[in-house]
Scaffold this active site. Structure first.
Site, PDB file in Angstrom:
ATOM      1  N   ASP A 281       0.767  -1.242   0.070  1.00  0.00           N
ATOM      2  CA  ASP A 281      -0.011   0.027   0.025  1.00  0.00           C
ATOM      3  C   ASP A 281       0.885   1.360  -0.009  1.00  0.00           C
ATOM      4  O   ASP A 281       1.419   1.361   1.104  1.00  0.00           O
ATOM      5  CB  ASP A 281      -1.068  -0.151   1.362  1.00  0.00           C
ATOM      6  CG  ASP A 281      -2.178   1.006   1.129  1.00  0.00           C
ATOM      7  OD1 ASP A 281      -1.958   1.924   0.241  1.00  0.00           O
ATOM      8  OD2 ASP A 281      -2.772   0.645   1.926  1.00  0.00           O
ATOM      9  N   ASP A 282       0.656   1.935  -1.157  1.00  0.00           N
ATOM     10  CA  ASP A 282       1.386   3.470  -1.042  1.00  0.00           C
ATOM     11  C   ASP A 282       2.901   3.049  -1.231  1.00  0.00           C
ATOM     12  O   ASP A 282       3.998   3.938  -1.223  1.00  0.00           O
ATOM     13  CB  ASP A 282       1.396   4.153  -0.022  1.00  0.00           C
ATOM     14  CG  ASP A 282      -0.131   4.849   0.034  1.00  0.00           C
ATOM     15  OD1 ASP A 282      -1.018   4.245  -0.660  1.00  0.00           O
ATOM     16  OD2 ASP A 282      -0.483   5.591   1.097  1.00  0.00           O
TER      17      ASP A 282
ATOM     18  N   CYS B 248      -6.104   4.464  -3.069  1.00  0.00           N
ATOM     19  CA  CYS B 248      -6.630   3.011  -2.747  1.00  0.00           C
ATOM     20  C   CYS B 248      -7.675   2.070  -3.109  1.00  0.00           C
ATOM     21  O   CYS B 248      -7.806   1.335  -3.705  1.00  0.00           O
ATOM     22  CB  CYS B 248      -6.580   2.782  -1.172  1.00  0.00           C
ATOM     23  SG  CYS B 248      -5.125   3.593  -0.326  1.00  0.00           S
TER      24      CYS B 248
ATOM     25  N   ARG C  44      -7.998  -0.950  -5.865  1.00  0.00           N
ATOM     26  CA  ARG C  44      -8.158  -2.332  -5.267  1.00  0.00           C
ATOM     27  C   ARG C  44      -9.507  -2.845  -6.090  1.00  0.00           C
ATOM     28  O   ARG C  44      -9.406  -3.973  -6.401  1.00  0.00           O
ATOM     29  CB  ARG C  44      -8.679  -2.336  -3.824  1.00  0.00           C
ATOM     30  CG  ARG C  44      -7.280  -1.927  -2.999  1.00  0.00           C
ATOM     31  CD  ARG C  44      -7.405  -1.384  -1.713  1.00  0.00           C
ATOM     32  NE  ARG C  44      -6.309  -0.806  -1.395  1.00  0.00           N
ATOM     33  CZ  ARG C  44      -5.147  -1.655  -0.808  1.00  0.00           C
ATOM     34  NH1 ARG C  44      -5.474  -2.697  -0.163  1.00  0.00           N
ATOM     35  NH2 ARG C  44      -3.668  -1.010  -0.559  1.00  0.00           N
TER      36      ARG C  44
ATOM     37  N   HIS D  97     -10.656  -2.270   1.925  1.00  0.00           N
ATOM     38  CA  HIS D  97     -11.066  -0.839   1.735  1.00  0.00           C
ATOM     39  C   HIS D  97     -12.011  -0.865   0.384  1.00  0.00           C
ATOM     40  O   HIS D  97     -11.936  -0.053  -0.420  1.00  0.00           O
ATOM     41  CB  HIS D  97      -9.824  -0.057   1.188  1.00  0.00           C
ATOM     42  CG  HIS D  97      -9.628   1.333   1.577  1.00  0.00           C
ATOM     43  ND1 HIS D  97      -8.830   2.188   1.198  1.00  0.00           N
ATOM     44  CD2 HIS D  97     -11.050   1.869   1.903  1.00  0.00           C
ATOM     45  CE1 HIS D  97      -9.358   3.205   1.861  1.00  0.00           C
ATOM     46  NE2 HIS D  97     -10.658   3.157   2.160  1.00  0.00           N
TER      47      HIS D  97
ATOM     48  N   SER E  96      -8.275   1.932   5.588  1.00  0.00           N
ATOM     49  CA  SER E  96      -7.148   2.340   5.888  1.00  0.00           C
ATOM     50  C   SER E  96      -6.502   2.414   7.305  1.00  0.00           C
ATOM     51  O   SER E  96      -7.309   2.682   8.126  1.00  0.00           O
ATOM     52  CB  SER E  96      -6.671   3.652   5.087  1.00  0.00           C
ATOM     53  OG  SER E  96      -6.697   3.492   3.870  1.00  0.00           O
TER      54      SER E  96
ATOM     55  N   HIS F  15       1.801   2.210   4.074  1.00  0.00           N
ATOM     56  CA  HIS F  15       0.763   3.674   3.895  1.00  0.00           C
ATOM     57  C   HIS F  15       0.988   3.983   5.627  1.00  0.00           C
ATOM     58  O   HIS F  15       1.089   3.264   6.532  1.00  0.00           O
ATOM     59  CB  HIS F  15      -0.697   2.740   3.889  1.00  0.00           C
ATOM     60  CG  HIS F  15      -1.695   3.928   3.672  1.00  0.00           C
ATOM     61  ND1 HIS F  15      -1.769   4.700   4.897  1.00  0.00           N
ATOM     62  CD2 HIS F  15      -2.673   4.363   2.941  1.00  0.00           C
ATOM     63  CE1 HIS F  15      -3.298   5.560   4.662  1.00  0.00           C
ATOM     64  NE2 HIS F  15      -3.470   5.058   3.237  1.00  0.00           N
TER      65      HIS F  15
ATOM     66  N   ASP G 236      -0.522  -0.713  -4.589  1.00  0.00           N
ATOM     67  CA  ASP G 236      -1.928  -0.145  -5.192  1.00  0.00           C
ATOM     68  C   ASP G 236      -1.792   1.326  -5.822  1.00  0.00           C
ATOM     69  O   ASP G 236      -2.736   1.796  -6.544  1.00  0.00           O
ATOM     70  CB  ASP G 236      -2.965  -0.031  -4.053  1.00  0.00           C
ATOM     71  CG  ASP G 236      -2.493   1.001  -2.713  1.00  0.00           C
ATOM     72  OD1 ASP G 236      -1.217   1.171  -2.589  1.00  0.00           O
ATOM     73  OD2 ASP G 236      -3.500   1.340  -2.172  1.00  0.00           O
TER      74      ASP G 236
ATOM     75  N   LYS H 142       1.376   9.407  -5.299  1.00  0.00           N
ATOM     76  CA  LYS H 142      -0.163   9.039  -4.836  1.00  0.00           C
ATOM     77  C   LYS H 142      -1.066  10.288  -5.166  1.00  0.00           C
ATOM     78  O   LYS H 142      -0.711  11.555  -4.949  1.00  0.00           O
ATOM     79  CB  LYS H 142      -0.242   8.593  -3.502  1.00  0.00           C
ATOM     80  CG  LYS H 142      -1.504   8.495  -3.010  1.00  0.00           C
ATOM     81  CD  LYS H 142      -1.498   7.923  -1.540  1.00  0.00           C
ATOM     82  CE  LYS H 142      -2.958   7.727  -1.090  1.00  0.00           C
ATOM     83  NZ  LYS H 142      -3.017   7.137   0.323  1.00  0.00           N
TER      84      LYS H 142
HETATM   85 MG    MG Z   1      -2.695   3.091  -1.446  1.00  0.00          MG
END
Ligand code: MG
Length: 444
Positions: free
Chosen positions: A9-10, A49, A53, A108, A131, A211, A263, A284
């Protein structure tokens, strides 16, 4: 064939050592890239996010499922909806061939019961429903508490984020102890693989880190040269090693395809607590390359032909790729946006993907065709990279010659823009946006 998707994530394009990071050691992912395929032009379906997803799991642009919105960018703890039941997830698709399925990590795509993984084709769920920075219960006015998320070494406390940890439909820990969460996700993944090693399975392991807020377990804390962010990434890398080792030990490595990607790009407004997009522009939240191009590694000994792949691919391609390999037909009652990458993976043939669409919410901001990317609109994120700008004439970049999107060549190549505009007309003719699932928040 089993499928494992490990989704960070991130994590940015530049955050693995095999993608050029100079001070994070991702020894195991680097080895996975040498043994498998490392893709350098691999994209996600959105730069944040929730829609990203939805794109991965459905093989469709998030605008089609209603999982992209111009009102809210992602789902929140007070959101009313989630992934519509008419959507077919990879898990539901693979169920047609009797796969065992598990979602471990961040979901999410809706936290109400009807939207949880167990309502979307997954036999088992262990993780957080949204998150890890949501439901902040600290003192929002406290400089120190806020600083601890952004800077402040190891001082952020997991109890400041009232995020539930769930098993199937039950909350088992509230707030989740995030200091051990990566470790526990890996343990859950190992136990699922052990239980299912004699039948086909699909494991979707969606780590909620790196994240922010960042947390690492004791074994990794303070170990990386890159600080806490590096500790977190190195812990995820260690988990990848444990998973690959177990597959080998169980004798199922050659029956399994493992994919590692992320993601969306790095959350740059968190300074050194955010990651790096390497030489790509921005991060992002934007449709610049740093927001949507991600590291992606495919691994399957004896099956996947090792190499570095410069062709185009996206997370939406996993749905048709897995379906083809599992011998399940692709749904023909809806527009699909993924293409089958199996001949690129197994035979190193050229990828059938020629185009990438960059949506922000439900608006098409940019399109890549081959080497070229046209921006019709650009917009920063989180107070960085400038406000919304409409470009007429559009901006044009050659992403192979100019991966950092620095040199606008629109004036030199007008016919390329015209050709891409024709493609867009065709694309728009197929587009029926789904009902906005993100806009309703009963708590707001
Ligand atoms: Mg993310």
């Amino acid at each position: 064939m089993n499928f494992i998707v490990i989704f960070a994530d991130d994590l940015g394009y530049g955050d693995l050592s095999t993608y050029g990071h100079p001070s994070i050691r991702t020894t195991h992912l680097d080895q996975m890239a040498v043994e498998g395929q490392k893709w350098t032009n691999f994209y996600v379906g959105a730069s944040v996010c929730t829609p990203s997803r939805a794109a991965l799991l459905t093989g469709r642009l998030p605008i089609r499922s209603g999982m992209a919105s111009n009102k809210e960018r992602v789902l929140f703890p007070d959101s009313d909806h989630g992934l519509p039941s008419e959507e077919i997830t990879i898990a539901e698709q693979l169920k047609k061939a009797d796969y065992a399925t598990a979602c471990i990590g961040k979901w999410h795509l809706g936290h109400h019961k009807e939207y949880l993984p167990t309502s979307n084709g997954f036999d088992y769920y262990f993780g957080i429903p949204y998150s890890n920075d949501m439901n902040f219960v600290g003192n929002i006015a406290s400089e120190e508490e806020r600083y601890n998320i952004k800077g402040g070494g190891q001082k952020t406390k997991p109890e400041l984020f009232n995020v539930p940890l769930m098993r199937n439909e039950e909350i088992i820990e509230f707030p989740a102890d995030q200091t051990t969460i990566t470790k526990r996700y890996t343990e859950e993944a190992l136990s699922f693989i052990k239980k299912n090693s004699s039948k086909p399975f699909f494991l979707y392991l969606a780590h909620n880190l790196p994240h922010v807020p960042l947390f690492a377990s004791e074994d990794f804390l303070g170990k990386s040269d890159r600080g806490l962010y590096g500790d977190v990434v190195e812990e995820i890398d260690h988990g990848v090693d444990e998973i690959l080792n177990l597959l080998k030990k169980q004798g199922i490595a050659e029956n399994t395809i493992v994919v590692f990607t992320s993601d969306n790009g790095p959350w740059l407004s968190y300074d050194e607590k955010g990651g790096s997009a390497g030489l790509l522009r921005a991060g992002k939240g934007t449709t610049w390359e740093g927001g949507m191009r991600e590291p992606c590694i495919f691994w399957s000994p004896t099956n996947i032909k090792p190499g570095v792949i410069h062709d185009l691919g996206t997370t939406m391609d996993l749905f048709p790729t897995f379906s083809t390999i599992a011998g399940i037909s692709i749904p023909n009652d809806r527009e699909m946006d993924g293409v089958d990458l199996s001949n690129t993976l197994f035979k190193k043939e050229s990828s059938p993907r020629e185009i990438v669409y960059y949506y922000r919410g439900t608006d098409l901001y940019a399109v890549r065709k081959g080497d070229y990317k046209v921006h019709f609109v650009t917009e920063g994120a989180y107070g960085q990279f400038g406000g919304k700008e409409v470009h007429n004439p559009p901006l044009l970049f050659n992403l192979n010659e100019d991966p950092s999107e620095k040199y606008n060549i629109a004036a030199e190549q007008p016919t390329i823009i015209e050709k891409i505009q024709e493609e867009i007309e065709e694309h728009k003719a197929t587009m029926v946006p789904g009902k906005d699932q993100l806009k309703d928040r009963s708590g707001k």
